[in-house]
Design a protein around this motif. Structure first.
Motif, PDB file in Angstrom:
ATOM      1  N   ILE A 152     -23.911 -50.145   2.339  1.00  0.00           N
ATOM      2  CA  ILE A 152     -23.772 -51.138   3.168  1.00  0.00           C
ATOM      3  C   ILE A 152     -24.690 -50.635   4.491  1.00  0.00           C
ATOM      4  O   ILE A 152     -25.209 -51.506   5.163  1.00  0.00           O
ATOM      5  CB  ILE A 152     -22.196 -51.402   3.436  1.00  0.00           C
ATOM      6  N   ASN A 153     -24.468 -49.455   4.703  1.00  0.00           N
ATOM      7  CA  ASN A 153     -25.374 -48.958   5.906  1.00  0.00           C
ATOM      8  C   ASN A 153     -26.769 -49.059   6.019  1.00  0.00           C
ATOM      9  O   ASN A 153     -27.436 -49.084   7.024  1.00  0.00           O
ATOM     10  CB  ASN A 153     -24.699 -47.359   6.353  1.00  0.00           C
ATOM     11  N   SER A 154     -27.028 -48.864   4.724  1.00  0.00           N
ATOM     12  CA  SER A 154     -28.778 -48.924   4.523  1.00  0.00           C
ATOM     13  C   SER A 154     -29.450 -50.171   4.427  1.00  0.00           C
ATOM     14  O   SER A 154     -30.367 -50.324   4.464  1.00  0.00           O
ATOM     15  CB  SER A 154     -28.948 -48.096   3.340  1.00  0.00           C
ATOM     16  N   THR A 155     -28.535 -51.356   4.195  1.00  0.00           N
ATOM     17  CA  THR A 155     -28.971 -52.495   3.853  1.00  0.00           C
ATOM     18  C   THR A 155     -28.203 -53.650   4.686  1.00  0.00           C
ATOM     19  O   THR A 155     -27.353 -53.325   5.241  1.00  0.00           O
ATOM     20  CB  THR A 155     -29.102 -52.934   2.621  1.00  0.00           C
ATOM     21  N   SER A 156     -28.508 -54.859   4.418  1.00  0.00           N
ATOM     22  CA  SER A 156     -27.693 -55.933   4.911  1.00  0.00           C
ATOM     23  C   SER A 156     -26.584 -56.429   3.889  1.00  0.00           C
ATOM     24  O   SER A 156     -25.773 -57.362   4.136  1.00  0.00           O
ATOM     25  CB  SER A 156     -28.419 -57.002   5.400  1.00  0.00           C
ATOM     26  N   TRP A 157     -26.570 -55.835   2.762  1.00  0.00           N
ATOM     27  CA  TRP A 157     -25.622 -56.325   1.629  1.00  0.00           C
ATOM     28  C   TRP A 157     -24.243 -55.747   1.937  1.00  0.00           C
ATOM     29  O   TRP A 157     -23.850 -54.809   2.597  1.00  0.00           O
ATOM     30  CB  TRP A 157     -26.178 -55.339   0.253  1.00  0.00           C
ATOM     31  N   LYS A 158     -23.327 -56.713   1.666  1.00  0.00           N
ATOM     32  CA  LYS A 158     -22.046 -56.521   1.317  1.00  0.00           C
ATOM     33  C   LYS A 158     -21.125 -57.247   0.462  1.00  0.00           C
ATOM     34  O   LYS A 158     -22.008 -58.248  -0.115  1.00  0.00           O
ATOM     35  CB  LYS A 158     -21.278 -57.165   2.895  1.00  0.00           C
ATOM     36  N   PRO A 159     -20.135 -56.842   0.080  1.00  0.00           N
ATOM     37  CA  PRO A 159     -19.648 -57.230  -1.300  1.00  0.00           C
ATOM     38  C   PRO A 159     -19.180 -58.849  -0.967  1.00  0.00           C
ATOM     39  O   PRO A 159     -18.624 -58.897  -0.073  1.00  0.00           O
ATOM     40  CB  PRO A 159     -18.572 -56.609  -1.513  1.00  0.00           C
ATOM     41  N   LYS A 160     -19.497 -59.750  -1.756  1.00  0.00           N
ATOM     42  CA  LYS A 160     -19.003 -61.226  -1.593  1.00  0.00           C
ATOM     43  C   LYS A 160     -18.079 -61.714  -2.643  1.00  0.00           C
ATOM     44  O   LYS A 160     -17.375 -62.724  -2.443  1.00  0.00           O
ATOM     45  CB  LYS A 160     -20.161 -61.750  -1.353  1.00  0.00           C
ATOM     46  N   LYS A 218     -37.922 -46.788   0.499  1.00  0.00           N
ATOM     47  CA  LYS A 218     -38.816 -46.051   0.126  1.00  0.00           C
ATOM     48  C   LYS A 218     -38.061 -44.719  -0.410  1.00  0.00           C
ATOM     49  O   LYS A 218     -37.233 -44.386   0.121  1.00  0.00           O
ATOM     50  CB  LYS A 218     -40.061 -45.539   1.163  1.00  0.00           C
ATOM     51  N   GLY A 219     -38.880 -44.367  -1.323  1.00  0.00           N
ATOM     52  CA  GLY A 219     -38.229 -42.982  -1.973  1.00  0.00           C
ATOM     53  C   GLY A 219     -36.970 -43.079  -3.032  1.00  0.00           C
ATOM     54  O   GLY A 219     -36.591 -44.310  -3.219  1.00  0.00           O
ATOM     55  N   LEU A 220     -36.528 -42.033  -3.639  1.00  0.00           N
ATOM     56  CA  LEU A 220     -35.375 -42.322  -4.377  1.00  0.00           C
ATOM     57  C   LEU A 220     -34.027 -42.214  -3.612  1.00  0.00           C
ATOM     58  O   LEU A 220     -33.944 -41.150  -3.066  1.00  0.00           O
ATOM     59  CB  LEU A 220     -35.552 -40.664  -5.303  1.00  0.00           C
ATOM     60  N   GLU A 221     -33.284 -43.214  -3.706  1.00  0.00           N
ATOM     61  CA  GLU A 221     -32.065 -43.062  -3.295  1.00  0.00           C
ATOM     62  C   GLU A 221     -31.059 -43.674  -4.273  1.00  0.00           C
ATOM     63  O   GLU A 221     -31.301 -44.134  -5.355  1.00  0.00           O
ATOM     64  CB  GLU A 221     -31.912 -44.195  -2.298  1.00  0.00           C
ATOM     65  N   ILE A 222     -29.777 -43.142  -4.022  1.00  0.00           N
ATOM     66  CA  ILE A 222     -28.561 -43.532  -5.170  1.00  0.00           C
ATOM     67  C   ILE A 222     -27.551 -44.154  -4.339  1.00  0.00           C
ATOM     68  O   ILE A 222     -27.177 -43.548  -3.462  1.00  0.00           O
ATOM     69  CB  ILE A 222     -28.315 -42.400  -6.068  1.00  0.00           C
ATOM     70  N   PHE A 223     -27.276 -45.098  -4.847  1.00  0.00           N
ATOM     71  CA  PHE A 223     -26.130 -46.075  -4.168  1.00  0.00           C
ATOM     72  C   PHE A 223     -24.912 -46.648  -5.301  1.00  0.00           C
ATOM     73  O   PHE A 223     -25.472 -46.755  -6.212  1.00  0.00           O
ATOM     74  CB  PHE A 223     -26.878 -47.487  -3.487  1.00  0.00           C
ATOM     75  N   ASN A 224     -23.941 -46.551  -4.622  1.00  0.00           N
ATOM     76  CA  ASN A 224     -22.985 -47.214  -5.251  1.00  0.00           C
ATOM     77  C   ASN A 224     -22.768 -48.559  -5.147  1.00  0.00           C
ATOM     78  O   ASN A 224     -23.056 -48.816  -3.791  1.00  0.00           O
ATOM     79  CB  ASN A 224     -21.539 -46.452  -5.124  1.00  0.00           C
ATOM     80  N   VAL A 225     -22.323 -49.370  -6.019  1.00  0.00           N
ATOM     81  CA  VAL A 225     -22.196 -50.808  -5.523  1.00  0.00           C
ATOM     82  C   VAL A 225     -20.823 -51.360  -5.995  1.00  0.00           C
ATOM     83  O   VAL A 225     -20.413 -51.040  -7.201  1.00  0.00           O
ATOM     84  CB  VAL A 225     -23.129 -51.858  -6.649  1.00  0.00           C
ATOM     85  N   ALA A 235     -31.480 -56.125  -2.119  1.00  0.00           N
ATOM     86  CA  ALA A 235     -31.210 -55.343  -1.110  1.00  0.00           C
ATOM     87  C   ALA A 235     -32.147 -54.089  -0.695  1.00  0.00           C
ATOM     88  O   ALA A 235     -32.146 -53.773   0.302  1.00  0.00           O
ATOM     89  CB  ALA A 235     -29.810 -55.332  -0.489  1.00  0.00           C
ATOM     90  N   VAL A 236     -32.185 -53.613  -1.670  1.00  0.00           N
ATOM     91  CA  VAL A 236     -32.688 -52.111  -1.616  1.00  0.00           C
ATOM     92  C   VAL A 236     -34.319 -51.821  -2.020  1.00  0.00           C
ATOM     93  O   VAL A 236     -34.659 -50.789  -2.185  1.00  0.00           O
ATOM     94  CB  VAL A 236     -31.899 -50.947  -2.525  1.00  0.00           C
ATOM     95  N   LEU A 237     -34.745 -53.072  -2.333  1.00  0.00           N
ATOM     96  CA  LEU A 237     -36.160 -52.986  -2.991  1.00  0.00           C
ATOM     97  C   LEU A 237     -37.182 -52.422  -1.780  1.00  0.00           C
ATOM     98  O   LEU A 237     -38.302 -51.923  -2.167  1.00  0.00           O
ATOM     99  CB  LEU A 237     -36.788 -54.587  -3.258  1.00  0.00           C
ATOM    100  N   ASN A 238     -36.985 -52.619  -0.498  1.00  0.00           N
ATOM    101  CA  ASN A 238     -37.822 -52.235   0.422  1.00  0.00           C
ATOM    102  C   ASN A 238     -37.503 -50.777   0.693  1.00  0.00           C
ATOM    103  O   ASN A 238     -38.390 -50.226   1.755  1.00  0.00           O
ATOM    104  CB  ASN A 238     -38.103 -52.981   1.704  1.00  0.00           C
TER     105      ASN A 238
END
Length: 91
Positions: free
Chosen positions: A64-72, A11-18, A6-9
């Protein structure tokens, strides 16, 4: 894996919790594993240690806000899949 895709596109350095946004105690994870495998081993709960936190939660809201990903996958479903994998791949 879907969170990584979900985060491949982005740009730049981002840090996300999953995660699922649901806090879980280690004791509850262990009890769920016992339930899945159908047996228990004795656990000696020594109580809280000095310095232990009552609870910590990592928020996935940025992801969740930056992508279309949601826990499933629920914790139980993930544990079932993991246990089944190891049962069928360890000989």
């Amino acid at each position: 894996a879907a969170a990584h895709v979900a985060v491949l596109n982005i740009k730049g350095l981002e840090i996300f919790n999953v995660g699922s946004e649901i806090g879980t105690k280690v004791k509850d994870v262990i009890e769920t594993i016992f339930d899945i495998v159908g047996y228990k081993v004795e656990i000696k709960d020594l109580g809280q240690r000095t310095g232990d936190t009552q609870a910590t939660y990592a928020s996935s809201q940025k992801l969740i806000n930056s992508t279309s990903w949601k826990p499933k996958t629920s914790l139980r479903e993930g544990l079932v899949k993991t246990i089944e994998y190891f049962k069928s791949n360890i000989n």
